[in-house]
Design an enzyme around this catalytic site. Structure first.
Site, PDB file in Angstrom:
ATOM      1  N   SER A 142      41.293 -61.728  57.422  1.00 52.25           N
ATOM      2  CA  SER A 142      41.315 -62.470  56.166  1.00 52.25           C
ATOM      3  C   SER A 142      40.653 -61.649  55.053  1.00 52.25           C
ATOM      4  O   SER A 142      39.547 -61.140  55.217  1.00 52.25           O
ATOM      5  CB  SER A 142      40.582 -63.790  56.364  1.00 52.25           C
ATOM      6  OG  SER A 142      40.591 -64.483  55.165  1.00 52.25           O
ATOM      7  N   GLY A 143      41.365 -61.515  53.946  1.00 45.38           N
ATOM      8  CA  GLY A 143      40.822 -60.773  52.808  1.00 45.38           C
ATOM      9  C   GLY A 143      41.152 -59.292  52.850  1.00 45.38           C
ATOM     10  O   GLY A 143      40.731 -58.538  51.976  1.00 45.38           O
ATOM     11  N   THR A 147      48.499 -60.468  51.844  1.00 47.37           N
ATOM     12  CA  THR A 147      49.363 -61.177  50.896  1.00 47.37           C
ATOM     13  C   THR A 147      49.630 -60.315  49.673  1.00 47.37           C
ATOM     14  O   THR A 147      50.753 -60.272  49.167  1.00 47.37           O
ATOM     15  CB  THR A 147      48.702 -62.514  50.504  1.00 47.37           C
ATOM     16  OG1 THR A 147      48.433 -63.216  51.713  1.00 47.37           O
ATOM     17  CG2 THR A 147      49.592 -63.342  49.623  1.00 47.37           C
ATOM     18  N   ASN A 192      37.719 -64.937  51.499  1.00 55.14           N
ATOM     19  CA  ASN A 192      38.766 -64.580  50.545  1.00 55.14           C
ATOM     20  C   ASN A 192      38.978 -65.735  49.574  1.00 55.14           C
ATOM     21  O   ASN A 192      39.162 -66.878  49.992  1.00 55.14           O
ATOM     22  CB  ASN A 192      40.058 -64.308  51.338  1.00 55.14           C
ATOM     23  CG  ASN A 192      41.206 -63.876  50.457  1.00 55.14           C
ATOM     24  OD1 ASN A 192      41.072 -63.792  49.241  1.00 55.14           O
ATOM     25  ND2 ASN A 192      42.344 -63.598  51.073  1.00 55.14           N
ATOM     26  N   SER A 195      42.699 -67.220  50.192  1.00 52.50           N
ATOM     27  CA  SER A 195      43.060 -67.005  51.589  1.00 52.50           C
ATOM     28  C   SER A 195      44.297 -67.816  51.976  1.00 52.50           C
ATOM     29  O   SER A 195      44.369 -69.023  51.719  1.00 52.50           O
ATOM     30  CB  SER A 195      41.869 -67.389  52.460  1.00 52.50           C
ATOM     31  OG  SER A 195      42.179 -67.150  53.792  1.00 52.50           O
ATOM     32  N   SER A 196      45.257 -67.142  52.586  1.00 52.21           N
ATOM     33  CA  SER A 196      46.455 -67.862  53.060  1.00 52.21           C
ATOM     34  C   SER A 196      46.055 -68.656  54.292  1.00 52.21           C
ATOM     35  O   SER A 196      45.590 -68.063  55.270  1.00 52.21           O
ATOM     36  CB  SER A 196      47.562 -66.885  53.421  1.00 52.21           C
ATOM     37  OG  SER A 196      47.634 -65.847  52.494  1.00 52.21           O
ATOM     38  N   GLY A 421      45.406 -61.601  61.083  1.00 58.00           N
ATOM     39  CA  GLY A 421      45.122 -60.569  62.080  1.00 58.00           C
ATOM     40  C   GLY A 421      44.198 -61.114  63.159  1.00 58.00           C
ATOM     41  O   GLY A 421      43.849 -62.302  63.164  1.00 58.00           O
ATOM     42  N   GLU A 423      41.160 -62.327  65.111  1.00 56.82           N
ATOM     43  CA  GLU A 423      39.929 -62.929  64.584  1.00 56.82           C
ATOM     44  C   GLU A 423      38.915 -63.089  65.701  1.00 56.82           C
ATOM     45  O   GLU A 423      39.264 -63.524  66.796  1.00 56.82           O
ATOM     46  CB  GLU A 423      40.227 -64.316  64.000  1.00 56.82           C
ATOM     47  CG  GLU A 423      40.881 -64.235  62.644  1.00 56.82           C
ATOM     48  CD  GLU A 423      41.004 -65.585  61.947  1.00 56.82           C
ATOM     49  OE1 GLU A 423      40.737 -66.624  62.587  1.00 56.82           O
ATOM     50  OE2 GLU A 423      41.368 -65.592  60.764  1.00 56.82           O
TER      51      GLU A 423
HETATM   52  N1  LIG Z   1      46.027 -53.476  46.715  1.00 53.94           N
HETATM   53  C1  LIG Z   1      45.094 -54.224  46.146  1.00 53.94           C
HETATM   54  N2  LIG Z   1      44.623 -53.881  44.928  1.00 53.94           N
HETATM   55  C2  LIG Z   1      43.679 -54.602  44.342  1.00 53.94           C
HETATM   56  N3  LIG Z   1      43.114 -55.694  44.898  1.00 53.94           N
HETATM   57  C3  LIG Z   1      43.536 -56.097  46.088  1.00 53.94           C
HETATM   58  C4  LIG Z   1      44.558 -55.379  46.786  1.00 53.94           C
HETATM   59  N4  LIG Z   1      44.764 -55.995  47.955  1.00 53.94           N
HETATM   60  C5  LIG Z   1      43.927 -57.055  47.983  1.00 53.94           C
HETATM   61  N5  LIG Z   1      43.188 -57.116  46.878  1.00 53.94           N
HETATM   62  C6  LIG Z   1      42.164 -58.114  46.537  1.00 53.94           C
HETATM   63  O1  LIG Z   1      41.779 -58.736  47.728  1.00 53.94           O
HETATM   64  C7  LIG Z   1      42.002 -60.129  47.684  1.00 53.94           C
HETATM   65  C8  LIG Z   1      42.418 -60.620  49.028  1.00 53.94           C
HETATM   66  O2  LIG Z   1      43.671 -60.123  49.345  1.00 53.94           O
HETATM   67  P1  LIG Z   1      44.754 -61.011  50.110  1.00 53.94           P
HETATM   68  O3  LIG Z   1      44.751 -62.378  49.603  1.00 53.94           O
HETATM   69  O4  LIG Z   1      46.007 -60.254  50.066  1.00 53.94           O
HETATM   70  O5  LIG Z   1      44.163 -60.984  51.568  1.00 53.94           O
HETATM   71  P2  LIG Z   1      44.859 -61.522  52.890  1.00 53.94           P
HETATM   72  O6  LIG Z   1      44.832 -60.406  53.849  1.00 53.94           O
HETATM   73  O7  LIG Z   1      46.155 -62.113  52.577  1.00 53.94           O
HETATM   74  O8  LIG Z   1      43.847 -62.585  53.391  1.00 53.94           O
HETATM   75  P3  LIG Z   1      44.104 -63.977  54.109  1.00 53.94           P
HETATM   76  O9  LIG Z   1      44.382 -63.679  55.530  1.00 53.94           O
HETATM   77  O10 LIG Z   1      42.870 -64.693  53.904  1.00 53.94           O
HETATM   78  O11 LIG Z   1      45.248 -64.592  53.416  1.00 53.94           O
HETATM   79  C9  LIG Z   1      43.032 -60.325  46.604  1.00 53.94           C
HETATM   80  O12 LIG Z   1      42.914 -61.586  45.994  1.00 53.94           O
HETATM   81  C10 LIG Z   1      42.710 -59.201  45.627  1.00 53.94           C
HETATM   82  O13 LIG Z   1      41.667 -59.606  44.773  1.00 53.94           O
HETATM   83 MG   LIG Z   2      46.882 -63.947  52.590  1.00 54.14          MG
END
Ligand SMILES: Nc1ncnc2c1ncn2[C@@H]1O[C@H](COP(=O)(O)OP(=O)(O)OP(=O)(O)O)[C@@H](O)[C@H]1O
Ligand SMILES: [Mg+2]
Length: 1033
Positions: A142-143, A147, A192, A195-196, A421, A423
């Site tokens: 997460s984070g 996404t 996050n 977070s999705s 991923g 956990e």
């Molecule tokens: N390539 C990137 N460039 C800039 N900031 C990023 C990038 N990737 C992620 N972030 C930052 O990290 C935060 C978390 O990313 P994201 O929501 O994609 O995580 P996730 O892996 O989908 O987590 P979750 O499993 O909780 O959904 C985003 O809101 C953004 O602020």
């Molecule tokens: Mg996500």
């Protein structure tokens, strides 16, 4: 900035710029192409762009050090072969502009520095060229940026794929599905802010032109418990806050909501209504707009918001306790709102929230709930309502994204999987169990497919495959999912069996059934050391990524369901919740199996996301946290598999192009086969046989150090070439310019040709129309080409009647031209002829008038010229000439005269003077026939030369008609006709000629066809003439 920083590190030599131009490659804005190899020389500072190039590829420390170097330089992407490892930068990098997208478009994956766009483009091109469906699997904790990565991929396709009005709509919908799904499915968590809280698999469908034409989304395991409970510092799903903050006054009034999240029980648990990184009000506007782009009607949006509001109202329902312990509702206003918003009867709702139904011995009984049970029932209803709404929402989006056109049935697909991923927490509940099981499955798929693609490449290149030792996690997948023996099956059984099932009985059953399994242990089964770190209600799974203890109690605490059947009521609350989880687990197992099927049918690409720190801070590299993720993402295992054989491989052409200057035989260019060139080059460089292999189209280098040594040699070589290279480079510049000019010319000619063809085709379609702009060019061309053809094929003589067939539009013009041309030719011909020839032709004309189509031997006479006379002065007796006196002789010819009596043949001469025809026998003038007295001339239609000169019977001077025969009958009679002016007095007879013999007697000449000429007296007294047939009539 990734590329920007490397730019600084790459030597921008004039030669390399020129070389790139010379090669026709695309050049970056600043004139330098950032190639994978270019950055190799800067590896000490920025690390290697592909982990396979790590010298010590089995060392986790080296792996992490490489990540650190790159992260420090804002290089967030690194490959492991074709797998992209991405580290969340937690700041905006200028690497997602349209220019960057263009830079990665249509480029070989390995040619440019790693990027999410390179993976996107590679999948897209494989889909287009190989017509194979693709999928991009994005995983990480997460984070970590999953996404965000999936959004970047989607944007890449939206910007770079071909477009049309219809496609634009689909692109908009695909892009706009994100804010909607995030509003309803994402929440702020401790890890996050966005977070999705669900897993997502999205298919993007492309038509045969490569344009996105539709999409489809599958969602997995929405975290429904968040609707009713949030941990401290976390929030409910975004949509609740967006509605309250951004909803218009009227709307809130209608929904009975206040603009204050603190008023709602479901929004206060985490004590975190506001988040600095989130602007709920502007997000609300985005979501409202996205809903209409996707195609939600106003009514549908209203219904959706009614349900969201009703969940908030449900949360605010409070209970009081009667003395008996039964619960009753104390908040009637909420019931009123709920009844209106959900369209249900208030009383029925009230009863449902305070009573349960029991079916005992076939009878349905209602029994009141106590306070705790009633609260659980309320929360369960909220979760169910929200869960179903989410499913409805996804289905609705799918309807909007579905391609409508039948012709798109065979669309190609790129799937994007954005799923949680691996956990592992202090306390791991059943949720973690499902998530980790999912990751086990994905890892299994990954290893199988990676190995397979490696094997395939070796086979294609004709290189022997050396078996790789790897950790096969099938054994763990089986432990979880196997029928009858797997953990899910055991749960299933335990839940449904009669009797008192509890957590302990479940654990016991686990111990009894799979207790001996190498990857499972419990508190009871394990040894003393592990026992110390394991709770009694925990079981431990040894996942591919590490060991995880699952605490069954944790599940109970987070989602306690209402009791609704007597058989279940007998069970402990713990197992009841397990049963619900079990249903979820079984459902998850089934949907996961389907997902695996979908993924297996596609060619996968992988994006492994890593979170650099827990504080969401830019520039912080928390080594412990990262090591943990490297382990749980199985990255070292990935690398091991990828490095099993060779660290580096390149097409011969690319390799030779880059390193050719290192060998005198290959510099400046190699003329032979590429493979021979590479072989010569590596031999010159002193590669040992075990260091490399030559495949069919690629060179494989086993160790990174070999490549690095070559790369360093290239760097030194560039310096030493120095001056000389700059001269060469000038020459190359000139050459490149000239080539450029030639290419421009070629391109212009090609463009013009295409235009001409286009105009021609259009003109052909409109060729039957009046002259118009569409057919103008075509008609002009047709006219021109007909005239040119005519010019080449004009008749050469007046007798040549050939004439090219004109196109329809030119029939009239062609006819006029033909007449004009003929007149002109005749006129020219006439001008050219002399008096003799004219005289000749005049005679021929007379002959034609008399004999054409009438006498059998006429055609044979046509090509033979008429002569002035057949007898010259010496051949005519001088006495005869003397007796003719001043009479001018015009023509003389030897003839045969047939006597009137007995038809004896006598040689005579026929002389034509200006006044008469004279028959001469040597020196004697035998007969003179004045032209005025010549009554007529008879001749047969056959090929004989017999003719009769008819004279008047009353003329006493004459002894009757004269029967003569000439070997030049056509010429002779034409001369007679002209001299005597008797053109119209020549009779051509079919069967016989009657003539007068004098004294009133008549003679008859019979003409018949035979094989040869024969003139003789017949028995009937007639003169019989047999003439050979010359022309068939
Ligand atoms: N390539 C990137 N460039 C800039 N900031 C990023 C990038 N990737 C992620 N972030 C930052 O990290 C935060 C978390 O990313 P994201 O929501 O994609 O995580 P996730 O892996 O989908 O987590 P979750 O499993 O909780 O959904 C985003 O809101 C953004 O602020
Ligand atoms: Mg996500």
């Amino acid at each position: 900035m990734d590329l920007g920083n490397i730019c600084g590190l790459v030597r921008k030599t004039q030669a390399s710029i020129v070389e790139n131009r010379f090669l026709g490659k695309r050049i970056d804005d600043d004139g330098v192409r950032i190639t994978m190899e270019s950055a190799l020389t800067a590896r000490d500072r920025v690390g290697v762009q592909d982990f396979v190039l790590l010298e010590n590829h089995t060392s986790e420390a080296a792996f992490i050090e490489n990540l650190r170097k790159r992260f420090k330089e804002n290089l967030i992407y690194t490959y492991i072969g074709s797998v992209l490892v991405s580290v969340n930068p937690y700041k905006d990098l200028e690497i997602y502009t349209k220019n960057h997208m263009e830079r990665y478009r249509g480029i070989n994956f390995y040619e440019v520095s790693p990027h999410i766009y390179a993976v996107s483009d590679n999948s897209y091109r494989s889909m287009r060229t190989e017509r194979r469906d693709q999928c991009i699997l994005i995983s990480g904790e997460s984070g970590a940026g999953k996404t965000e990565a999936s959004k970047k991929i989607l944007q890449y396709y939206a910007v770079t794929c071909p477009a049309s009005d219809q496609v634009e709509t689909v692109k908009d919908r695909l892009l706009q599905s994100n804010p909607v799904l995030e509003a309803f499915g994402n929440a702020k968590t401790l890890r996050n802010d966005n977070s999705s809280r669900f897993g997502k698999y999205m298919d993007i469908q492309f038509d045969f032109k490569g344009a996105p034409v539709g999409g489809h989304i599958l969602n997995y395991l929405l975290e429904k418990s968040r609707v009713v409970h949030q941990n401290h510092g976390e929030r409910n799903f975004h949509i609740f806050y967006q509605l309250i903050e951004g909803g218009e006054e009227d709307l809130l009034r209608r929904l009975g909501l206040e603009r204050n999240p603190q008023q709602y029980q479901y929004l206060v648990k985490g004590n975190c209504p506001k988040v600095s990184s989130i602007n709920d009000r502007s997000d609300w506007k985005v979501v409202r707009k996205a809903l209409s782009v996707i195609g939600f009607s106003e009514d549908e949006v209203e219904e959706l918001l009614n349900i969201i509001a009703s969940v908030l109202h449900l949360g605010n329902i409070q209970y009081g306790g009667e003395d008996s312990g039964n619960a009753y509702i104390t908040t009637d206003t909420q019931i009123k709102y709920l009844a209106r918003l959900l369209g249900v009867d208030g009383l029925v709702l009230k009863e449902a929230l305070t009573h349960k139904k029991i079916i005992a011995k076939g009878e349905e009984l209602k029994s009141p709930l106590n306070l705790e049970q009633a609260s659980s029932a309320r929360d369960a209803l909220s979760k169910a309502v929200y869960g179903r709404t989410f499913t409805w929402l996804v289905n609705k989006i799918n309807v909007s994204l579905a391609y409508k056109d039948e012709t798109y049935k065979n669309a190609s697909v790129i799937g994007l999987l954005d799923i949680y991923g691996f956990e592992v927490f202090q306390h791991n509940s059943f949720e973690q169990f499902c998530i980790n099981y999912c990751n086990e499955k994905l890892q299994q798929l990954f290893i199988e497919l990676t190995l397979k693609s490696e094997q395939d490449e070796y086979e294609a290149e004709g290189i022997t495959w050396e078996p790789v030792q790897y950790f096969n996690n099938k054994i763990i997948c089986d432990l979880v999912e196997e029928k009858f023996k797997g953990i899910i099956s055991i749960l299933d059984e335990e839940c449904l069996r009669p009797g008192d099932a509890s957590d302990i009985t479940f654990l016991e059953k686990l111990e009894n059934t799979v207790g001996g399994h190498a990857h499972l242990t419990t508190h009871k089964l394990t040894d003393g050391k592990t026992r110390k770190v394991m709770g009694r209600e925990e079981f431990r799974l040894l996942h591919y990524a590490g060991e995880v203890n699952y605490n069954v109690n944790g599940v109970l605490a987070s989602s306690r369901p209402p009791c609704s059947s007597t058989s279940l009521a007998r069970c402990s609350l713990f197992l009841l919740s397990l049963c619900l989880c079990l249903q979820a687990a079984t459902q998850f197992k089934t949907s996961l199996a389907k997902l695996m099927e979908i993924l297996m049918s596609k060619e996968p690409s992988y994006v492994r996301c890593i979170k650099p720190n827990d504080a969401k801070q830019a520039g912080r590299f928390d080594e412990v946290l990262i090591r943990h993720q490297v382990k749980y993402l199985g990255l070292m295992e990935n690398l091991r598999v990828r490095r099993a054989g060779f660290a580096y491989r390149r097409h011969y052409e690319t390799f030779l192009q880059r390193y050719k200057s290192l060998c005198p035989e290959t510099w400046p260019s190699w003329q032979g086969k590429l493979a021979d060139g590479v072989s010569t080059l590596v031999k010159h460089l002193g590669y040992k046989p075990e260091e490399y292999k030559l495949g069919r189209s690629k060179i494989f280098i086993r160790f990174p150090k070999t490549l690095f040594a070559t790369e360093d040699a290239l760097e030194t070589r560039k310096h030493s070439l120095g001056e000389r290279e700059s001269h060469v480079s000038h020459a190359v510049v000139v050459q490149a310019w000239w080539k450029g000019i030639l290419a421009c010319r070629r391109a212009r000619r090609r463009r013009e040709a295409a235009n001409t063809i286009r105009r021609f085709i259009k003109g052909f379609i409109y060729r039957h129309n009046e002259r118009c702009p569409e057919n103008e060019y075509f008609l002009d061309y047709v006219r021109y080409s007909f005239l040119m053809k005519l010019r080449r094929n004009l008749p050469k003589t007046v007798l040549d009647k050939s004439w090219p067939t004109p196109p329809t539009a030119l029939i009239e013009a062609s006819e006029r031209l033909r007449k004009l041309y003929m007149q002109n030719m005749v006129w020219g011909y006439c001008k050219r002829i002399n008096p003799e020839w004219k005289h000749q032709l005049e005679q021929k004309m007379v002959a034609s008038e008399i004999f054409k189509n009438k006498k059998d031997n006429y055609p044979q006479s046509v090509p033979k010229l008429f002569v002035g006379t057949r007898l010259n002065g010496e051949e005519i007796n001088p006495k005869v000439l003397q007796s003719l006196g001043s009479e001018k002789m015009k023509y003389a010819v030897p003839v045969t005269k047939y006597d009137r009596k007995g038809y004896k043949a006598r040689p005579r001469q026929l002389l034509l003077t200006s006044n008469s025809a004279v028959i001469v026998e040597e020196a004697k003038l035998k007969q003179r026939i004045d032209y005025a007295a010549l009554k007529g001339i008879s001749v047969s239609s056959l090929s004989d030369g017999v003719f009769v000169l008819h004279v008047p019977t009353e003329d006493k001077k004459q002894k009757g008609d004269v029967v003569l025969q000439s070997d030049h009958i056509i010429e002779t009679l034409t001369k007679v006709a002209i001299c005597a002016d008797k053109v119209n007095s020549i009779n051509i007879n079919q069967g016989s000629i009657t003539f007068t013999m004098g004294q009133g007697r008549e003679g008859i000449i019979d003409f018949t066809s035979g094989s040869e000429l024969l003139v003789a007296k017949a028995k009937n007294g007639h003169l019989s003439v047999t003439a050979p047939r010359l022309n068939s009539r």
